[in-house]
Design an enzyme around this catalytic site. Structure first.
Site, mmCIF file in Angstrom:
data_model
loop_
_atom_site.group_PDB
_atom_site.id
_atom_site.type_symbol
_atom_site.label_atom_id
_atom_site.label_comp_id
_atom_site.label_asym_id
_atom_site.label_seq_id
_atom_site.Cartn_x
_atom_site.Cartn_y
_atom_site.Cartn_z
ATOM 1 C CG ASP A 91 57.687 77.386 -40.522
ATOM 2 O OD1 ASP A 91 56.447 77.309 -40.258
ATOM 3 O OD2 ASP A 91 58.321 77.999 -39.427
ATOM 4 C CE1 TYR A 141 32.699 79.311 -25.055
ATOM 5 C CE2 TYR A 141 32.019 77.836 -23.372
ATOM 6 C CZ TYR A 141 31.741 78.923 -24.212
ATOM 7 O OH TYR A 141 30.885 79.536 -23.762
ATOM 8 C CE LYS A 173 41.414 73.958 -41.233
ATOM 9 N NZ LYS A 173 42.166 73.652 -42.545
#
Length: 176
Positions: free
Chosen positions: A1, A98, A107
């Site tokens: 994770d 959107y 990013k």
């Protein structure tokens, strides 16, 4: 994770132990299903926003910190390559401004963090760069032709959006 800094530290320590050090880190912080949101920013819930930032941005930070510490301690430099996205620098289409806002923002954060990390880690001989990926067309025409919000985990892109992407792409083609 990769969203858990303790897990990331554990993986980096194991890699260091098993391979005798770390010289390269490839960071591909991303997300799977549920990564893209339909509708306006008014409809995005806090948990979805936070999940996107953890999966895309925080994971890159955790891995860079852990591997960067190892590289700095080794004293032989290294290289960190972060994967970004065209969504970080432009809206993917006029009709989806959107739909990818949380992903694009995360990013864009990767881009900015890459520049800061490059400056901060340069004294250790550690290079930090980002690769901004463009649009890759799914080769399966059945998936491309499926209309709906998701098809096999891949979002449908309307023909007018594909045309817009091609006009905005210097080589006038999708990645392969």
């Amino acid at each position: 994770d990769m969203t858990d800094p303790t897990e990331v530290d554990r993986v980096v320590q194991r890699a260091q132990r098993e391979f005798g050090g770390i010289d390269i880190l490839s960071n591909h912080g991303g997300s799977g299903r549920g990564a893209y949101f339909a509708g306006s920013p008014l409809d995005i819930d806090d948990a979805s926003w936070d999940r996107m930032l953890r999966q895309v941005l925080s994971s890159v930070f955790y891995a860079t910190r852990a591997a960067g510490r190892v590289m700095a301690a080794q004293g032989r430099g290294g290289s960190i390559v972060n994967t970004s996205s065209l969504s970080s620098v432009m809206t993917p289409s006029p009709t989806s401004a959107y739909a990818t806002a949380p992903y694009g923002v995360a990013k864009a954060g990767v881009n900015r963090y890459t520049r800061a990390a490059a400056s901060d880690l340069a004294p250790y001989g550690i290079r930090v760069n980002a690769v901004v990926l463009g649009v890759i067309r799914n080769p399966d025409p059945a998936i491309r032709a499926t209309r709906g919000s998701e098809a096999g985990g891949v979002r449908y892109t309307p023909p007018e959006t594909e045309e817009w992407i091609l006009r905005e792409t210097p080589l006038n083609r999708f990645g392969r």
